[in-house]
Design an enzyme around this catalytic site. Structure first.
Site, PDB file in Angstrom:
ATOM      1  N   SER A 377      43.747  18.221  76.713  1.00 22.66           N
ATOM      2  CA  SER A 377      43.864  17.238  77.793  1.00 22.66           C
ATOM      3  C   SER A 377      45.291  16.791  78.068  1.00 22.66           C
ATOM      4  O   SER A 377      45.550  16.074  79.044  1.00 22.66           O
ATOM      5  CB  SER A 377      43.012  16.009  77.472  1.00 22.66           C
ATOM      6  OG  SER A 377      41.626  16.334  77.499  1.00 22.66           O
ATOM      7  N   LYS A 380      46.613  17.046  81.542  1.00 21.89           N
ATOM      8  CA  LYS A 380      46.395  16.092  82.623  1.00 21.89           C
ATOM      9  C   LYS A 380      47.671  15.339  83.017  1.00 21.89           C
ATOM     10  O   LYS A 380      47.726  14.722  84.071  1.00 21.89           O
ATOM     11  CB  LYS A 380      45.309  15.101  82.213  1.00 21.89           C
ATOM     12  CG  LYS A 380      43.924  15.724  82.066  1.00 21.89           C
ATOM     13  CD  LYS A 380      42.898  14.685  81.677  1.00 21.89           C
ATOM     14  CE  LYS A 380      41.476  15.236  81.657  1.00 21.89           C
ATOM     15  NZ  LYS A 380      41.244  16.232  80.586  1.00 21.89           N
ATOM     16  N   SER A 442      40.406  10.223  79.967  1.00 25.25           N
ATOM     17  CA  SER A 442      40.598  11.669  80.050  1.00 25.25           C
ATOM     18  C   SER A 442      39.368  12.372  80.611  1.00 25.25           C
ATOM     19  O   SER A 442      38.816  13.306  80.006  1.00 25.25           O
ATOM     20  CB  SER A 442      40.935  12.240  78.668  1.00 25.25           C
ATOM     21  OG  SER A 442      41.335  13.587  78.771  1.00 25.25           O
ATOM     22  N   LYS A 547      49.610  10.507  76.622  1.00 24.70           N
ATOM     23  CA  LYS A 547      48.323  11.179  76.722  1.00 24.70           C
ATOM     24  C   LYS A 547      47.996  11.907  75.426  1.00 24.70           C
ATOM     25  O   LYS A 547      48.853  12.525  74.804  1.00 24.70           O
ATOM     26  CB  LYS A 547      48.347  12.179  77.876  1.00 24.70           C
ATOM     27  CG  LYS A 547      46.974  12.772  78.168  1.00 24.70           C
ATOM     28  CD  LYS A 547      46.066  11.706  78.780  1.00 24.70           C
ATOM     29  CE  LYS A 547      44.671  12.242  79.033  1.00 24.70           C
ATOM     30  NZ  LYS A 547      43.868  12.367  77.801  1.00 24.70           N
TER      31      LYS A 547
END
Length: 711
Positions: A377, A380, A442, A547
């Site tokens: 993720s 992202k 997420s 993140k």
């Protein structure tokens, strides 16, 4: 009517009239040289006594023929001769010369000063019959026939010397004819301050001082040159009209025109010699052979020949060198890096890869092989970056609304990925709310919906292409995106590349505000959004994002952003750990996510505690120089002290540039202490800089340097 005097042959001092008889005689020879009572062609001599009248012959004298000349010399006041004399023919001339320069034409010979003529004068006729030459004095004993040297075809002797010798060569046994008795023409080539005599051809000068008869004084015209310098002359005879040796032939009848009196002077041998002397000297000067060749003379000649050529070549080269444009000066740093004192030991994990970076200062440290690995993720971050890049938002602005489609609702029911549940088809959310659903919990289905909305297509492929294009712009050379969520194992990157992306994304205010939220509530959404980055809840770490990511292919991954106040500054600290895998079973990589969070905390604490404000340069430190491109260097020094926040042992990059940027022109001239550029420490937009000044006067290259430049 008196006849016009004709120019005669030159009279040379001391030239004998014949080989026999007296050594010096006065001869009057016409076209017919024979006279009664004498041998043919033999000139007759007459002694002359200075100051008394010459005795005349018995009986009258016959008139001269067409080629005869009467020559008499009067000195003092002598009386005229007894008896009349007939007038000369058309070719005859009577010329008398006195010592005081007074001559009379067409007169009988006199030795006195009387101007009266004793006999009548008859007008000269061109067709008069030839007659014997008049006698002057007694005939010399023993007639001796003379044979002159034959003249050249053009009527001129080969040289003056040959002409002088012509009258002396005779043959005693043979009586010459009228033609043979004529002496060769003696044509001089110059006149040295004298007047040409008026005697005709065939008259030879006589030196009375050596002529027969004692007590006979020489006439003034026959005196030596030293007696009277005013009477020295070199007569130039005329060139015959036609080349012929028969000088006894009568000339063609022509109307005689009287001419004014022309004084006749005697030509001396010294005058001829004085003419020949310069000619001989000129011949010697022009015919002198060149000197012998010697090494010194050869070297001197080569110097004279090559020196002008070399000077011309040197001038051309110098002009070309001076006209060449000068190269642009460059501002170069003495050192390209600066290492902060001390050493930092970062507690890196045993596996995976990681990196820590201070935006502006540069990389603090890395570990592990920087090879592409699945991102999960963490991908992202690029999705949000591209959406905000194409659809930017200002701080506090929600942005346009986005409608949820059926695909997004269906993907929300998936059990094997992180997702946003409870969405209904047709519901709408703002761009800001969708970014929160993307970055905080997420949600994969939110990432795909933003990708389709951003490009306006039913597929995420176009958006993925934009993601890869953005990665290339940022220099993420080891990164490849295959989907907007990172669930696909084909989306790979490195820790260093992700820090480049994080630094660019953290410049956006909306992005920073979203990733710093530990949780959030969304209107019309039943669930509260919870951030998986638990480090956001540790105030001592001052973490502000960014993140997390976890998956079976990727393990655990985290890209974080924190702050640390150092003195008056609070710099941003970025770090990334990837490919962190927990031991044992790990469904959905939950344990690996916890591992990466724990390892990252250790790294953050270590870096934060080591940051310091390091002095990179002090005012006056020499940091570089200006290179003029021709070997000249002008040193530049720091205009002020520069400090940066860095970790011990960190290597800082140094760069010198123009005052307005790296591409700014550097001046060619500047006074000492003038600002000419800036010194930049670190990398990126957050790098620190300080002005630099020239240590001494900056000037253009000298002429000598420009002349000797090469290349």
């Amino acid at each position: 009517m008196a006849t016009e005097p004709q120019p005669g042959n030159p009279v040379k001092k001391g030239a004998p009239a014949s080989t026999g008889g007296a050594s010096s005689t006065v001869a009057a020879a016409g076209d017919d040289d024979a006279a009664p009572g004498t041998g043919a062609g033999t000139p007759e001599t007459a002694p002359v006594t200075k100051g008394s009248a010459a005795p005349s012959e018995d009986g009258p004298r016959p008139a001269a023929d067409s080629g005869a000349e009467g020559v008499s010399v009067a000195e003092g006041g002598s009386d005229a001769e007894d008896g009349p004399r007939p007038e000369a023919d058309s070719d005859a001339e009577g010329v008398s010369v006195s010592e005081d320069g007074i001559a009379a034409k067409n007169r009988p010979n006199v030795q006195g000063g009387s101007d009266a003529e004793d006999g009548p004068q008859t007008e000269a006729r061109p067709d008069a019959a030839p007659s014997a030459a008049p006698e002057i004095g007694p005939v010399s004993p023993g007639p001796t026939p003379a044979r002159p040297v034959a003249a050249r075809g053009d009527g001129e002797p080969d040289s003056p010397a040959q002409a002088r010798d012509a009258s002396s060569r005779t043959e005693p046994d043979e009586a010459p004819s009228a033609v043979e008795s004529r002496p060769a023409v003696d044509q001089a080539t110059a006149v040295l301050g004298t007047v040409a005599p008026a005697t005709r051809r065939g008259v030879a000068p006589v030196d009375s001082r050596t002529a027969g008869g004692p007590g006979r004084a020489a006439p003034s015209w026959a005196r030596a040159a030293e007696d009277d310098q005013r009477t020295r002359a070199l007569a130039v005879p005329p060139v015959p009209d036609t080349p012929t040796a028969n000088f006894a032939l009568p000339s063609a009848p022509s109307a005689a025109t009287p001419r004014p009196y022309e004084p006749a002077t005697v030509c001396a041998q010294e005058a001829v010699d004085s003419v020949e002397a310069p000619l001989n000297l000129l011949a010697q000067l022009t015919n002198t052979p060149p000197p012998a060749e010697t090494p010194r003379r050869v070297a001197r000649r080569r110097v004279k020949v090559w020196t002008p050529l070399l000077l011309l070549l040197a001038g051309a080269v110098a002009g070309a060198q001076l006209l060449r444009p000068l190269p642009a000066p460059q501002l170069l740093a003495t050192e390209r890096t600066h290492t902060v004192e001390g050493q930092l030991a970062i507690p890196w994990p045993g596996e995976g890869q990681g990196a820590v970076r201070l935006p502006g200062s540069g990389t603090i440290g890395t570990f592990g092989a920087q090879k592409p690995v699945p991102t999960a993720s963490v991908a992202k971050i690029m999705t949000a970056y591209v959406v905000l890049k194409d659809h930017p938002l200002r701080k506090g602005e929600a942005g346009p609304t986005i409608t949820v489609d059926a695909t997004t609702v269906a993907e929300g029911r998936s059990k094997n990925e992180s997702r946003i549940e409870g969405l209904t088809e047709g519901s709408t959310y703002s761009q800001l709310d969708m970014l929160k659903m993307l970055m905080i919990p997420s949600g994969n289905n939110a990432a795909r919906l933003l990708a389709r909305w951003s490009t306006g297509s039913d597929s995420e492929a176009a958006f993925v292409e934009q993601m890869n294009a953005a990665a290339r712009e940022l220099g993420m050379n080891d990164t490849t995106y295959t989907d907007p969520s990172g669930l696909d194992a084909g989306t790979v990157s490195t820790a260093v590349d992700q820090l480049r992306l994080a630094e660019a994304a953290m410049k956006d205010d909306v992005f920073r505000s979203v990733v710093a939220m530990p949780d959030a509530e969304i209107k019309n959404l039943s669930q509260r959004l919870i951030n998986n980055n638990t480090l956001l809840n540790a105030p001592e770490l001052s973490i502000r994002g960014i993140k997390t990511g976890s998956s079976t292919p990727a393990g655990g991954a985290l890209v974080w952003a924190g702050y640390k106040s150092v003195g008056d500054e609070t710099p941003l600290i970025l770090g990334a750990l990837m490919d962190q895998r927990a031991d044992g079973p790990d469904p959905n990589a939950t344990r690996s996510l916890a591992l990466v969070l724990a390892n990252s905390k250790k790294v953050i604490e270590s870096v934060r505690g080591a940051l310091t404000s390091a002095t990179v340069v002090r005012k006056g430190d020499r940091v570089g120089y200006i290179d003029d491109g021709l070997g000249g260097r002008t040193p530049v020094v720091a205009g002020a002290e520069l400090k940066v926040v860095a970790a011990p042992g960190q290597t800082l990059r140094l760069a010198l540039s123009g005052r307005n940027g790296a591409k700014a022109a550097v001046p060619r001239t500047a006074a000492a202490g003038a600002e000419v550029g800036v010194l930049t420490v670190g990398e990126g937009a957050a790098a620190r800089s300080v002005p630099v000044v020239v240590d001494r006067e900056l000037s253009v290259p000298s002429i000598g340097t420009r002349l000797t430049r090469i290349g």
